[in-house]
Design a protein around this motif. Structure first.
Motif, PDB file in Angstrom:
ATOM      1  N   LEU A 177       7.357   1.336  -9.096  1.00 31.44           N
ATOM      2  CA  LEU A 177       6.566   0.201  -9.587  1.00 31.44           C
ATOM      3  C   LEU A 177       7.454  -1.015  -9.841  1.00 31.44           C
ATOM      4  O   LEU A 177       7.061  -2.155  -9.544  1.00 31.44           O
ATOM      5  CB  LEU A 177       5.827   0.592 -10.873  1.00 31.44           C
ATOM      6  N   VAL A 211      -0.425  -4.347 -11.996  1.00 31.52           N
ATOM      7  CA  VAL A 211       0.859  -3.665 -11.808  1.00 31.52           C
ATOM      8  C   VAL A 211       1.644  -3.631 -13.118  1.00 31.52           C
ATOM      9  O   VAL A 211       2.225  -2.604 -13.491  1.00 31.52           O
ATOM     10  CB  VAL A 211       1.680  -4.342 -10.688  1.00 31.52           C
ATOM     11  N   GLU A 231      -3.572  -8.663  -9.275  1.00 34.75           N
ATOM     12  CA  GLU A 231      -2.666  -7.559  -8.935  1.00 34.75           C
ATOM     13  C   GLU A 231      -1.427  -7.584  -9.819  1.00 34.75           C
ATOM     14  O   GLU A 231      -0.915  -6.525 -10.210  1.00 34.75           O
ATOM     15  CB  GLU A 231      -2.274  -7.638  -7.462  1.00 34.75           C
ATOM     16  N   HIS A 239       2.421   1.786  -3.416  1.00 30.30           N
ATOM     17  CA  HIS A 239       1.420   2.348  -4.336  1.00 30.30           C
ATOM     18  C   HIS A 239       1.258   3.855  -4.095  1.00 30.30           C
ATOM     19  O   HIS A 239       1.105   4.634  -5.049  1.00 30.30           O
ATOM     20  CB  HIS A 239       0.078   1.638  -4.160  1.00 30.30           C
ATOM     21  N   ARG A 284       0.842  -1.210   0.000  1.00 26.83           N
ATOM     22  CA  ARG A 284       0.000   0.000   0.000  1.00 26.83           C
ATOM     23  C   ARG A 284       0.875   1.258   0.000  1.00 26.83           C
ATOM     24  O   ARG A 284       0.609   2.222  -0.741  1.00 26.83           O
ATOM     25  CB  ARG A 284      -0.895  -0.019   1.235  1.00 26.83           C
ATOM     26  N   TYR A 298       1.808   6.952  -6.683  1.00 30.14           N
ATOM     27  CA  TYR A 298       0.785   7.973  -6.962  1.00 30.14           C
ATOM     28  C   TYR A 298       1.339   9.373  -6.714  1.00 30.14           C
ATOM     29  O   TYR A 298       1.135  10.295  -7.524  1.00 30.14           O
ATOM     30  CB  TYR A 298      -0.432   7.723  -6.082  1.00 30.14           C
TER      31      TYR A 298
END
Length: 856
Positions: free
Chosen positions: A485, A504, A500, A466, A463, A470
């Motif tokens: 990533l 990704v 997932e 991610h 999390r 972002y």
């Protein structure tokens, strides 16, 4: 109601005098903070003709409503004001001085003294001696700033001492005024001021106030006495708010006694005081950090003695470390009864946590912090929320609650980009998120994840990664998005679901379409370096094997050229110690050679862990030692395939030792250099091989048809083929052998030998015969040229006494096999000089030529 909490408050701040430093008019920010830094460096002053020390707390911004609580706790009262301004002409001076007076009115009810520092004004006005104004030509020509501040602090001490003496003196018959906090004033309207209860309340509050003044004036033991008396008086009348303040004052004085170095941590630490001034300390200034002089300070018998522990032992009013925390708890419980005292309660919790951190009592500290989290203040602005969560994070870090610290810092990061903020601070958000990584056992170095078991909660780590992606995207930095990533995919692959993994990889491909992933280190503005993330799991390599050249291309040492067969084997030495070093095994030299200019192969056993077909582009070898041309390959591995052999090829351009260190790939637009040392569990039989110089290549063809079967298996050192001819006894035939140089090196020598491999019957005479003179005339054979060799075959057998020989001959016939009759053939030669014509007589020198073996 006090509205702005000071999260940096600590217990020792109760003995400080608050001085506000502010600009007037237009002052460059850089210039202001240069002077502010010099002013704030003078934070401890040894009072002249006294054995006491004053501690000063500077602020460049302080809300006036907090100043109204100065009677409740005197360290909250602004007692000094220093203003900084620019004035270039005498005409501007009246207006500038008027602004100074307006600024003083803001804190006028509490100020002891004030100063105005004027920069840029010269002339008659600047030459007039003034106490409250200092003139300087520029920000660089102001060498007496520290001296002025020292004199200013001494003037503050004079006022402080007079107030302390005035209020500490028992004046019989005089009414003691009732000190109040702002929200209490309306509650005491109409009360009977002659009642015993009211008088005790006034006495208790004044005692507490005098204790604050004594603490500020450097009289630690006197303050303890006044606090104890205040606690008794206020407890008897149930004046809970002020009782809490008296208890907190008692805690603060005791903390100062026990921890003279301070509880504020690295940022707020102070030198431990003790002893009297030495001869050197008699100087008013001593060089400090960045060349800024700091004032020498000391406390003696009126404060803390040189033997601190002995002094504490004699101070019966000083609380023990355990009692300090109990009194903090009691004070905070009293503050909690008043909704308008939320800031006071919150700051008391923070002070208690800092003390508990010094005492290494983490669990109790966490209880105070938990209480601080739920204290309800007014509606905070987004900036204030960020500050609050950041301080909570730092405090949790101090007591060793790293994951809790990371949790609050992450909340602060999210607050930087809250929807209510017109211009979200994504850079600040990203910076705070990076600071949370250690708390979640997360490092951005992929090497830390290849050493063993996974640490931390994978779901939370994913999390957080991610969120970093972002934030990077919102900052407009696609290279950061690709790096984070890639890290997520490489390190968290085992924890991603099939869906997932697809999501990704799709996101990664969309980012790499604009900014391909590279193996370069990314350096952030604050200096943090993000290492590259090689995709060692896409695909996963389980074994690496260097392959020998094909049989027809392998170099062989010719025994006839050596003159004698010298054994190169080393003596056997037994050792019970067996090295299991993976690095030594990888660097072990292999017993075969590669040849300069020839295609060499390395076989990898790989498998695809993804739930979809994996396309690997531009996969090739990484080598060191010699110049090597890697010939890249493209793979397409089925979903979740088992072990799949992949052969990578390349051409060595020079000679020497070559080591295969790893391989490079391009997967999902990310270029990776994968080194074998970073691949756990990879099996290899050695990755270092010798590259020898380029050798001649010979292709042989004959005029006879190939044999249908092999008469005798070839040895490992030979390349053989079989041709077939059927002759009658006494019959003869010619065998034409074409020798073509298909390499790049000239063929210089040729040797032909023959042997009989059929022992059923004796052969008479020369079964095979040839003449090398015509052939050697064509040597040295240059690349692309063809030479011919004629071999005469004549059969002469003895049939006597052999009943079954005819039957055998009819079954097998007689075949002639030649070595070499294959394509291509390689010879090994010694280092040679320039090519010279060969003499026909040299054809008889067996030790100087290659050979052809003929079998039957």
């Amino acid at each position: 109601k006090m509205s702005v909490p000071d999260y940096m408050q600590c217990a020792e701040d109760h003995q400080t005098l608050l001085v506000v430093v502010q600009p007037i008019g237009i002052v460059p920010e850089e210039s202001f903070f240069r002077i502010y830094k010099r002013i704030s460096a003078v934070s401890q002053v040894n009072v002249r003709d006294s054995q006491r020390v004053l501690y000063i707390r500077y602020r460049h911004h302080y809300p006036p409503e907090n100043n109204e609580w100065g009677d409740f706790q005197t360290h909250r009262k602004v007692v000094g004001l220093i203003t900084i301004t620019e004035c270039s002409s005498a005409k501007e001076w009246p207006q500038t001085f008027e602004k100074f007076h307006l600024q003083k009115e803001m804190y006028g009810s509490t100020l002891y003294d004030s100063r105005l520092f004027v920069f840029g004004l010269q002339g008659e006005i600047a030459e007039q001696p003034r106490t409250d104004v200092a003139f300087y030509p520029s920000y660089h020509e102001c060498g007496t700033v520290e001296r002025r501040i020292e004199d200013f602090i001494e003037s503050l001490f004079i006022v402080l001492e007079s107030k302390r003496l005035d209020r500490a003196t028992d004046k019989s018959g005089d009414k003691i005024p009732l000190l109040c906090v702002p929200f209490e004033k309306k509650d005491f309207v109409g009360l009977d001021t002659d009642s015993r209860h009211y008088k005790k309340r006034c006495q208790g509050r004044m005692r507490k106030h005098v204790g604050d003044l004594c603490l500020q004036a450097g009289m630690l033991q006197d303050s303890l006495v006044h606090y104890h008396m205040a606690v008794e008086l206020l407890r008897s009348v149930n004046d809970f708010l002020w009782l809490g303040a008296a208890l907190e004052g008692l805690c603060s004085a005791s903390v100062i006694s026990h921890y003279p170095g301070g509880t504020g941590g690295a940022a707020g630490s102070r030198r431990a005081q003790g002893g009297s001034l030495s001869a050197e300390a008699g100087n008013r200034h001593r060089p400090g950090k960045d060349g800024i002089p700091v004032l020498v300070c000391a406390l003696t018998s009126n404060g803390i003695n040189a033997d601190t522990s002995a002094e504490i032992g004699r101070a019966k009013n000083c609380l023990s470390p355990e009692d300090i925390i109990e009194k903090y708890k009691e004070a905070i419980s009293y503050y909690g009864k008043y909704k308008n005292a939320g800031v006071i309660e919150l700051e008391a919790c923070v002070k208690a946590v800092r003390v508990l951190a010094m005492q290494k009592r983490s669990m109790e500290a966490s209880e105070f912090l938990q209480n601080a989290v739920y204290i309800n203040l007014r509606q905070l602005s987004e900036e204030e929320k960020i500050q609050r969560y950041s301080i909570l994070s730092e405090l949790y870090e101090r007591i060793g609650f790293h994951r809790k610290s990371a949790f609050f810092k992450r909340i602060a990061a999210m607050q930087c980009a809250a929807p209510s903020i017109p211009e979200p601070g994504w850079r600040a958000c990203y910076k705070l998120l990076l600071e949370t990584l250690p708390g979640y056992s997360l490092s951005l170095d992929p090497q830390d994840f290849s050493k063993g078991t996974h640490r931390g909660w994978a779901a939370v780590q994913m999390r957080l990664l991610h969120e970093l992606v972002y934030a990077s995207r919102r900052m407009g930095n696609p290279a950061l998005c690709v790096r984070h990533l890639s890290f997520l995919l490489q390190t968290m692959l085992d924890f991603l679901s099939d869906q997932e993994k697809k999501d990704v990889t799709q996101s990664l491909e969309s980012y790499t379409a604009k900014c391909p992933g590279t193996m370069e280190v990314i350096t952030l503005p604050d200096g943090l370096k993000l290492p590259p993330v090689p995709f060692t799991k896409l695909p996963i390599v389980k074994s690496v094997k260097l392959l020998n050249l094909p049989t027809s291309l392998r170099p062989h040492k010719m025994k006839s050229l050596l003159g004698q067969n010298v054994s190169t084997k080393s003596p056997f030495i037994y050792s019970p110690i067996i090295a299991h070093s993976r690095g030594e095994e990888r660097n072990k030299k292999i017993d075969f050679q590669w040849v300069q200019g020839d295609v060499c192969e390395v076989q990898l056993m790989v498998y695809n862990p993804m739930p979809f077909e994996l396309r690997v582009e531009n996969m090739g070898l990484l080598t060191t030692g010699v110049e090597f041309e890697s010939l890249p390959a493209a793979l397409s591995l089925p979903a979740e395939s088992g072990l799949y052999p992949v052969t990578l090829v390349g051409v060595p351009q020079t000679t020497g030792q070559i080591t295969v260190n790893g391989y490079h790939t391009s997967v999902f637009g990310v270029f990776s250099d994968c080194f074998l040392d970073s691949l756990p569990g990879v099996k290899t039989n050695g990755c270092t091989v010798e590259v020898i110089p380029a050798l001649p290549r010979l292709q042989i063809s004959t005029s006879l048809p190939r044999s249908a079967h092999t008469l005798q298996p070839s040895s490992g050192d030979e390349i053989s083929t079989n041709v077939s001819v059927q002759l009658y006894n006494g019959e003869s035939q010619q065998l034409i052998i074409k020798l073509e140089n298909i390499g790049t090196e000239p063929l210089e020598k040729l040797e032909v030998t023959a042997k009989t491999v059929n022992t059923k019957e004796k052969l008479y005479g020369d079964f095979l015969s040839w003449n090398l003179e015509d052939t050697l005339c064509q040597f040295p054979l240059k690349p692309g040229k063809i030479a011919t060799l004629t071999v005469n075959i004549k059969v002469k057998l003895d049939f006597s006494c052999q009943e079954n020989l005819l039957q055998d001959l009819s079954d097998d016939g007689i075949s002639v096999s030649g070595l070499p009759l294959s394509s291509p053939f390689r010879q090994v030669v010694k280092p040679r000089v320039e090519t010279k014509p060969l003499n026909p007589q040299e054809s008889s020198k067996v030790g100087d030529f290659s050979h052809v073996k003929v079998r039957e």
